[in-house]
Structures are given as structure tokens and as C-alpha cells.
Scaffold this motif. Structure first.
Motif, PDB file in Angstrom:
ATOM      1  N   UNK A 376       0.893  -1.358  -0.187  1.00 41.96           N
ATOM      2  CA  UNK A 376       0.165   0.114   0.009  1.00 41.96           C
ATOM      3  C   UNK A 376       0.789   1.263  -0.155  1.00 41.96           C
ATOM      4  N   UNK A 422       6.351  10.032  12.483  1.00 36.97           N
ATOM      5  CA  UNK A 422       5.528  10.115  11.351  1.00 36.97           C
ATOM      6  C   UNK A 422       5.869   9.432  10.083  1.00 36.97           C
ATOM      7  N   UNK A 426       3.737   6.068   8.938  1.00 39.13           N
ATOM      8  CA  UNK A 426       3.298   5.810   7.639  1.00 39.13           C
ATOM      9  C   UNK A 426       3.709   4.078   7.280  1.00 39.13           C
ATOM     10  N   UNK A 428       3.823   1.591   9.247  1.00 35.14           N
ATOM     11  CA  UNK A 428       2.948   0.717  10.187  1.00 35.14           C
ATOM     12  C   UNK A 428       1.458   0.700   9.468  1.00 35.14           C
ATOM     13  N   UNK A 429       1.103   1.732   9.418  1.00 36.05           N
ATOM     14  CA  UNK A 429      -0.358   2.002   8.811  1.00 36.05           C
ATOM     15  C   UNK A 429      -0.340   1.343   7.142  1.00 36.05           C
ATOM     16  N   UNK A 430       0.764   1.663   6.336  1.00 35.14           N
ATOM     17  CA  UNK A 430       0.821   1.007   5.173  1.00 35.14           C
ATOM     18  C   UNK A 430       0.675  -0.518   5.164  1.00 35.14           C
ATOM     19  N   UNK A 432      -0.819  -2.371   7.541  1.00 33.46           N
ATOM     20  CA  UNK A 432      -1.846  -2.958   7.967  1.00 33.46           C
ATOM     21  C   UNK A 432      -2.799  -2.479   6.557  1.00 33.46           C
ATOM     22  N   UNK A 433      -2.616  -1.582   5.943  1.00 31.41           N
ATOM     23  CA  UNK A 433      -3.637  -1.229   4.956  1.00 31.41           C
ATOM     24  C   UNK A 433      -3.452  -2.429   3.715  1.00 31.41           C
ATOM     25  N   UNK A 450       3.869 -10.266  10.929  1.00 30.63           N
ATOM     26  CA  UNK A 450       2.809  -9.477  11.518  1.00 30.63           C
ATOM     27  C   UNK A 450       3.071  -9.365  13.376  1.00 30.63           C
ATOM     28  N   UNK A 453       5.275  -6.390  13.332  1.00 29.04           N
ATOM     29  CA  UNK A 453       4.261  -4.972  13.382  1.00 29.04           C
ATOM     30  C   UNK A 453       3.871  -4.778  14.738  1.00 29.04           C
ATOM     31  N   UNK A 454       3.314  -5.629  15.204  1.00 29.84           N
ATOM     32  CA  UNK A 454       2.459  -5.276  16.661  1.00 29.84           C
ATOM     33  C   UNK A 454       3.474  -5.362  17.793  1.00 29.84           C
ATOM     34  N   UNK A 457       5.057  -1.675  17.069  1.00 25.75           N
ATOM     35  CA  UNK A 457       4.434  -0.609  17.656  1.00 25.75           C
ATOM     36  C   UNK A 457       4.400  -0.356  19.092  1.00 25.75           C
TER      37      UNK A 457
END
Lengths: 647, 233
Positions: A376, A422, A426, A428-430, A432-433, A450, A453-454, A457
Motif C-alpha cells: 500500500x 511520522x 506511515x 506501520x499503517x501502510x 496494515x492497509x 505480523x 508489526x505489533x 508498535x
């Protein structure tokens, strides 16, 4: 393990150069570990003789100074002798001395037996595996050290080791994990994968590549050998703050010099990656078509070449203070104590990103492939790496909020530190998306990705606490920091290394690992990791400083739990090792592209041919075009047959 | 799709509640004993609220996606080719930026407030030496003590010095920490808010005895402090 039989190039070159002597002569005088051993000894004696002769000639007393002999003969002379002995310099020495160089027969390329992994080899795939195996050996050693001092910490008070040994174990654990595991393990994975992903036959400088690998065991052996030095191992922490480090016993010199060898290795590899990525991309492989792993190693390499000289400098200055009686960091001689920390962290903060960005690359590959979706926001993912690279150089002093540095620096460094959230956010959110509406295959590499990622975070969020100056003033130098760095470097970096190893295991070995064992490994690691490190946040905030062998009774129960969990974490590594070794020997043969990935390394056999590509690939599209009808990343046959896909 | 969003939100709420319970049911911070730490704890809770939000969101998306869209390993279909979404990407660049800047501003204010010395704070020199602390009271006749004694509700300004290597002055309940660095002087303010006994801990690795480099800190009433000082003068 790399196959030689498919290689059409070998026949075009002259046969292997054979020295006109017998087998025994070659064993002793030919390049290899035997010559490496005796030349290391020889160089040690030569340098010792030179040092002592000079000292005697100048009338210096005493003629024999153990620390100086050790630093010069043991940690400069002997390693150079060893490198010359194994043949790392052979080609260059023949060349510069005007003797006819051996014809380039590529005999040092590829591996046909396990012995080929124990000599100077110029094949990036062999070097990659050399790196990975070596780094995992040091991972095990560093892990055992951690379990030793965790045993000590199971109860308050001193039980198993004395305090110098405890400090030494803590210092050596961190040093090995950073310089001999995380950084070079990423270099190893990238060594194997990056040239393949670029469609290149090898790295730009294969001989330099071989040399940079062989510097690594030298550094590792130095760090470990420090334990037999009189006075024990280096014990001023992996940060080696002056002036504590300056008054330490002999072991500290092992750290000062070991860092030089590990750092040199890192810089050479980084230069090699940069030149390779800039000049050796296959036709059509524009920067915007490079897989994110390549982007990640590109940015990491920039960090390495700019930052590493600073830690080299800081350790040289400390060593000069120690053995040459300079006073860089001795206030009585006009030195500036905080200068050490500024120089040290100017490397060591970017080093955190050196230890993280390649992992970001690995996770991007794994998540995109296993979720069967394009990554993403590809361009923003690449640009956020560049953002972290740039911001990463402006945050070093957040390690010094309580160090007494210039007051005005704290707020600007806090703002830049917080802003790193920031570009990291970006990413991390990408990720998950990318999962969203994917077709998610929970293979072992995906589980680790995965899990990463957790965990990352959590590590990132505790980083926000530490980035805020007031909270940092309370939490700095406590177990909260220990928890934070382990969430970032274990839950972060080490999880991505595992993800990468499982993901490329079929490509590297030509065999599949055992999926069931892989999953057991993941869950064991995931659970015991959290039980080990999460409570550390608590004891830290409650008042337990880091790097102590003794602590308040009140923390006893939790520390006991942490110690038990850390043993479970150690045990989980055994499952991994068993899986890797057994599968390499007897696992089912892997197909060329078991994950049906689009990137180039999967378009060749497993393991790849000696020169990677029998036909030069033509890159015609982005690397993650999953779900796009008719999309190709590259074609192996003439490019006309492919249709162009907008990147 | 709407059903999916509801399910995702439900997962996020469950995770959020669980994490919030972890954050409030355990007492993560020592009970504050200084005005400075009170302010620091406010920043801590701000960061905690934001962290719980972000953690719940990210893990909820991961858990939901895996639960909803998991396929067997031998599945050979691809997902939809979604390459990105400019609006979303701007959103998740801007929102975290705003959040961290808020934390940054609040932190800067608290820091400035915690560095702001009032009129005539009690001067205390904290001298670190392997492996003990010594406290000198220059305005009270300059005597030195192995025990730190402070009057409650009176601001104390510590000046840190070191005789050898770097040490770090820390009383967990005061929330304030500062290195004692050879060659320079560093300062920190503490305004104790309750009487009691605490431990002065060395927080910077300083050698063999680092773990045992402790001193006793006592916060007493003004009258007790005056008496303690008189006994020493």
C-alpha cells in the motif's frame, strides 16, 4: 549449496589455476585457514618484535607493555596476517606488486561442498550464507550470556558471578547482538537477496565483499576473547562511556578495537551495496521499480557510510586516552567528557535505524507476497525510508537528555525525535492497509512479520514516552529503556530477521523448512518474548535502574518471572536451529518460486545458478503487482512479449 | 462492508479496554513525592492515552484482517490490486504529526516549568564518587552529609558534581534525574510534596559497585529540617 552444473559461463574461462606444487605444500602455503592461522601468529610476532625493538631503542621503560603489544600486535597485526593468510588480499597483492595476476577463473565463486564456505569466496550468495551462519553463532553466544546474567538477576543480591563479570556479560551481550548479530545478519540477508532482486550477476565488488565478511569473525572473536583478558571483559556497557571506559582493565581495548573491525566490515559492505544498487540494476529497473528491500538497504547503506566513522573515532579516542595518554575525554587534561557521548550517539542513534530499516524492507516483501496485494502506497513507503534517514541524523542527543548537555538542545532534539514517529507511522499503517482485503496466508514468515508489526508498535510507542524530555528524565537509564530497546531490537529487528530467514530459506538452500516447527518457533518466541520484556517496563518505571546485579527486594518476584521467561526464549531458539539444520539436510526440495512472488530472486531456480541469471531480465513493471491481470515485474526472454504496466 | 467496519470497531474497543485496564489496574509509576513528578505524570498520562488509541487501532486492523481474510497456504488467488489511497496516506501522515507535536509542546512546557527556579531555593550539592553520594549544604554552613535531608514543600536546587566517572542522581519518587559529570556542573530542581524516606539511586553505570551506590533521602518538616541542620553546624 549453490548449484554449479547449470552454469554455462564456467567453460568459457581457463581451467582453475593450480600452483605447481604438491598437496601438502598447498595446504600450508596456499590460501586457506591453515595459512591464516600461521600467518596470524607470524604477524603477531613481527609486530611485537617491532614494538619492543622501538621501545628498547628509545630507551622506554618498560620495554614490554602488555596493553600496547596486545592492541598493536594482537588486534591489528594478527588480524591482518590472518586475512592475508586466508587469501583475502591475494589478487590485490599480486596486482600491486606487478606479478602476473592469476587469470580470473571464477574458482573462488560458488560453492560445491561445505568446505567452500570456509574460504574466501567471491559469490554473493555464498557470502550471504557465511554472514548468516556466522551471525547466528554469535546470536547464540550473546543469548547464552543474557541467560547467564538473567540467572544472576533471578534474585536480588549477588549469587553466581562477581560484579565485574556481570558488567562484562551485560556489555558483551549488547555488543555481540548489535555488532555481530543484528547489523551483519541484515547485511547477510541483503548480500544474498539484493543482487538477485536487481537482476545482477553479483555485487559490484565481489573481492571487497569477501573481505568485508572475513573482518566480522575477527571482531566477534575479539569481543568474546576479552573474557580471558586479565581483569575480565570490557565492562563499561556497550556504550563504553568515558571516563569509566578509560580506567577499565585491559578488556576495554578489545572493545575499542573490535568495534573498528566490525565497523570497517559494515562500511565496506555498505559502499558495495550503494555501488551495486546504483550501477547494477537490470535494464528497466528504475528506482521506482525497485523492491522495498532494495530501497531499505540503499538508505541503510547511506546511514552506515556517513555514521560509522564516528563510532570508530570515538573508540580510537578512548583507546588513545588509555594507551597513549592523550586526554580527549579527561577533564584534568582539558578533555570534554560529554564529547564522547555526542560522537558516540552521532553514530549509535543512526545505528538504531541501521538495525531497523532492512527489517522494514523484509517485512514489506513478506506482507505484500503473503497477503497477495501490492504494497500500500509504494512510493510513500520508499520516501518514508528516506525521511527516517534524514531525520535519523538530527536526533542523537535524545540519548543525552539527562547527561547535562547544553540545555537548549533538548527541546529541538525532542521535536525531531517525536517527528520520526511520522514516517515510521506511515510504514506501520501502510503494512496494515496492505493486509486489508488481502488473501492472507499465515506462513511462518508472515507470522513473524505480523508479530513484528505489533511488537514494533509497542516499541515505537514507548519511544514516544522516551522522546518526551520530562518522561525521559524519569525513565532514562532504567529497565524501561531495556524494555524499549528489546521491543525495538528483538520484537523489531530479530523478528524481521527470522521472517527473512524463513522467507528466503527455500531460495538459499533449495529446500523447504518445516512449517509446523516454524509456527511452534514463532509462538514460543512471541509469548516468551513478551513475558520476558513487558514486565521490564514496570520495574523500570517503579525504580529499577539498568545494568545492576542487585536491586530492591520488591522487584524480586517479577525478576524471577522474567528470568524464567528468558530461558524459555532461549529454548525457542533451539526449535529454530533444529528446523534449519534438519531441513537443510533433508527437507523437501523447494521450487523456484514457492511463494509465487513477483520479485526477481524468485524467477530463477532454488538455489540460483552461480551467476544468478542465465538471461538478463528485462524489468517491465513494479515488483508487487499482485492481482493486476497480466502484470509482470520482469521478463526473462525478449522484452517485446511483455506489456508495460504503469508502476 | 458496513458490517465489517462495525466488527473492526468492536475488536478495537475490546483491545482498547483491555489495554486501558492494564494501564490503570497496575500502578506503573511510583507515588509522586515532588511537584516536578506530578507534572511529569501528567505528560505520561497524555502519552498513554494516545498510545492506547494507536495500539488498539493497529492491532485491531491486523487481528480483523487475519480473521476475515485468511486463506489456506495453497490458495492461489490474488487480492484486489489496491495500490494506495492518497487521502488515507495524507491522513495518517498528518494525524500522527499533530499528535506528536501536541506531546512535544506539552513536554516542552513541563520541562520549562520544571527548570524554573523560584526565589531562593535550598541549595544542595550532590557529589558522586565511586560508589557513594555526598550532599553538601553550602548555605547552611557548608557541612556535608551522607544522607540527603530535604524540607517538605521547599524547592531544592541540586548541583551535581563528580569526583571520578559519570554518575546519575535519581530518586524514583521525585521523578527527576541528572548525571553528575566530571569537569562540569549540572543542576536539577526538586520540590518535595510529602514527607517520607526514599532511596537515592545511581542510574549511570559507574563501575564495580554501581548497583550498590545508594543513599538515603529523607523528606522532613521544615522544623525537623532546621533542627537537623543545627545539629550539624
Amino acid at each position: 549449496m549453490t548449484a554449479t552444473q547449470h552454469d554455462p559461463h564456467v567453460a568459457e574461462y581457463p581451467a582453475r589455476f593450480e600452483p605447481p606444487r604438491g598437496r601438502a605444500w598447498r595446504l600450508v602455503f596456499g590460501p586457506g585457514l591453515v595459512r591464516g592461522a600461521w600467518m596470524a601468529g607470524l604477524f603477531f610476532l613481527l609486530v611485537t618484535a617491532l614494538v619492543d625493538a622501538l621501545r628498547w631503542w628509545w630507551g622506554w621503560d618498560p620495554v614490554w607493555d602488555t596493553e600496547i603489544v596486545l592492541a598493536l600486535a594482537g588486534m591489528v597485526g594478527a588480524p591482518i596476517g590472518f586475512l592475508a593468510g586466508i587469501g583475502a588480499f591475494d589478487y590485490w597483492l599480486y596486482y600491486i606488486s606487478g606479478r602476473p595476476t592469476r587469470p580470473e577463473d571464477h574458482s573462488g565463486h560458488g560453492a560445491s561442498s561445505w568446505r567452500d564456505y570456509f574460504r574466501v569466496n567471491t559469490d554473493h550468495k555464498v557470502i550471504g550464507i557465511q554472514y548468516i551462519v556466522t551471525t547466528f553463532v554469535f546470536f547464540a553466544v550473546g543469548g547464552l550470556m543474557a541467560m547467564l546474567f538473567r540467572a544472576e538477576l533471578a534474585q536480588p543480591g549477588l549469587q553466581f558471578v562477581d560484579s565485574q563479570t556481570f558488567n562484562g556479560l551485560v556489555s558483551a551481550h549488547a555488543t555481540l547482538m548489535i555488532f555481530l548479530f543484528v547489523i551483519p545478519a541484515f547485511a547477510g540477508i541483503a548480500n544474498f537477496v539484493v543482487p538477485l532482486m536487481l537482476g545482477a550477476p553479483d555485487m559490484a565488488f565481489p573481492r571487497l565483499n569477501a573481505l568485508s565478511f572475513w573482518l566480522l569473525p575477527i571482531a566477534g572473536i575479539m569481543f568474546v576473547a576479552s573474557f580471558v583478558a586479565p581483569g575480565g571483559s570490557f565492562a563499561a556497557g556497550w556504550t563504553g562511556y568515558a571516563p569509566l571506559a578509560e580506567g577499565q582493565p585491559l578488556g576495554q581495548t578489545f572493545f575499542n578495537m573490535g568495534v573498528q573491525w566490525a565497523g570497517a566490515s559494515s562500511v565496506m559492505t555498505a559502499l558495495n551495496f550503494l555501488v551495486t544498487i546504483i550501477t547494477m540494476r537490470a535494464p528497466g529497473m528504475t528506482f521506482w521499480r525497485m523492491p522495498l528491500l532494495v530501497w531499505a538497504n540503499f538508505t541503510t547503506s547511506l546511514l552506515v557510510v556517513v555514521a560509522t566513522p564516528f563510532i570508530a573515532g570515538s573508540q580510537f579516542f578512548v583507546m588513545f586516552d588509555r594507551i597513549m595518554h592523550t586526554s580527549f575525554f579527561i577533564p584534568e587534561g582539558g578533555g570534554y567528557v560529554l564529547g564522547y557521548q555526542h560522537i558516540f550517539w552521532f553514530y549509535s542513534h543512526p545505528a538504531v535505524y541501521i538495525m531497523m530499516l532492512p527489517g522494514f524492507g523484509i517485512v514489506s516483501e513478506v506482507i505484500s507476497t503473503m497477503a497477495r496485494k501490492p504494497i500500500f502506497g509504494y512510493r510513500l513507503m520508499a520516501l518514508s525510508l528516506v525521511g527516517i534517514l534524514v531525520l535519523g541524523f538530527s536526533v542523537w542527543a535524545h540519548h543525552m537528555f539527562v547527561a547535562g548537555m547544553a540545555d537548549w538542545l533538548r527541546v529541538p532534539m525532542m521535536i525531531t525525535t517525536l517527528l520520526i514517529a511520522v514516517p515510521t507511522g506511515i510504514k506501520v499503517f501502510s503494512w496494515t492497509a496492505t493486509l486489508w482485503r488481502g488473501r492472507i496466508r499465515l506462513t511462518t514468515p508472515m507470522l513473524f512479520a505480523l508479530g513484528f508489526v505489533t511488537m514494533f508498535v509497542i516499541g515505537g510507542l514507548s519511544g514516544i514516552y522516551l522522546g518526551s524530555v520530562p518522561i525521559d528524565i524519569a525513565a532514562s537509564d532504567t529497565y524501561f529503556i531495556v524494555a524499549h530497546i528489546h521491543y525495538v531490537l528483538f520484537g523489531g529487528s530479530v523478528f524481521t530477521i527470522f521472517a527473512g530467514i524463513y522467507y528466503w530459506y527455500p531460495k538459499m538452500t533449495g529446500r523447504m523448512y518445516d512449517e509446523r516447527l516454524g509456527k511452534i518457533h514463532f509462538w514460543l518466541t512471541f509469548v516468551s518474548f513478551n513475558v520476558t520484556f513487558f514486565p521490564m517496563h514496570y520495574v523500570g518505571l517503579r525504580g529499577m535502574p539498568r545494568r545492576v546485579f542487585d536491586y530492591k527486594e520488591a522487584f524480586g518476584d517479577l525478576n524471577f518471572v522474567i528470568t524464567i521467561a528468558s530461558f524459555a526464549l532461549g529454548a525457542s531458539f533451539v526449535v529454530f536451529l533444529y528446523n534449519m539444520v534438519l531441513s537443510w539436510k533433508a527437507g523437501p526440495a523447494a521450487e523456484g518460486n514457492p511463494w509465487r512472488a513477483h520479485t526477481l530472486e524468485w524467477q530463477v531456480t532454488s538455489p540460483p545458478p552461480v551467476f544468478n541469471f542465465d538471461e538478463i531480465p528485462q524489468v517491465v513493471g513494479g515488483p508487487y503487482e499482485y492481482g493486476v491481470a497480466g502484470a509482470r515485474h520482469a521478463v526473462m526472454s525478449p522484452a517485446r512479449e511483455a506489456q508495460e504496466v504503469p508502476a | 462492508m458496513r458490517k465489517g467496519i462495525v466488527q473492526l470497531a468492536a475488536i478495537a474497543v475490546v483491545i482498547g479496554v483491555a489495554v486501558t485496564l492494564v494501564a490503570v489496574l497496575f500502578q506503573w509509576l511510583p507515588t509522586s513525592a515532588s511537584e516536578e513528578f506530578d507534572r511529569i505524570q501528567a505528560v505520561y498520562w497524555l502519552a498513554t492515552v494516545i498510545s492506547i488509541g494507536i495500539f488498539s487501532l493497529v492491532t485491531a486492523v491486523i487481528v480483523y484482517s487475519v480473521w476475515r481474510w485468511r486463506v489456506p497456504a495453497d490458495d492461489d488467488a490474488d487480492g484486489p490490486p489496491i495500490h494506495g489511497h492518497t487521502g488515507l496516506e495524507i491522513l495518517w501522515t498528518a494525524v500522527p504529526a499533530v499528535l506528536v507535536i501536541i506531546i512535544g509542546i506539552v513536554s516542552a512546557i513541563v520541562l520549562a516549568r520544571n527548570r524554573e527556579a523560584g526565589t531562593r531555593p535550598l541549595q544542595v550539592e550532590a557529589v558522586g564518587q565511586q560508589f557513594a553520594w555526598r550532599f553538601v549544604y553550602p548555605d547552611e554552613g557548608g557541612f556535608s552529609s551522607g544522607e540527603l535531608v530535604l524540607p517538605v514543600r521547599r524547592e531544592a536546587e541540586f548541583t551535581m558534581r563528580s569526583m571520578d566517572v559519570i554518575h546519575s542522581f535519581w530518586v524514583p519518587e521525585f521523578g527527576q534525574k541528572m548525571d553528575a559529570v566530571p569537569g562540569i556542573e549540572t543542576t536539577i530542581l526538586v520540590t518535595p510534596t510529602r514527607t517520607g524516606e526514599f532511596a537515592v539511586v545511581c542510574a549511570e553505570l559507574c563501575g564495580l559497585g554501581h548497583a550498590t551506590m545508594r543513599a538515603r533521602a529523607r523528606v522532613v518538616t521544615e522544623a525537623e529540617f532546621t533542627q537537623w541542620v543545627e545539629e550539624r553546624q
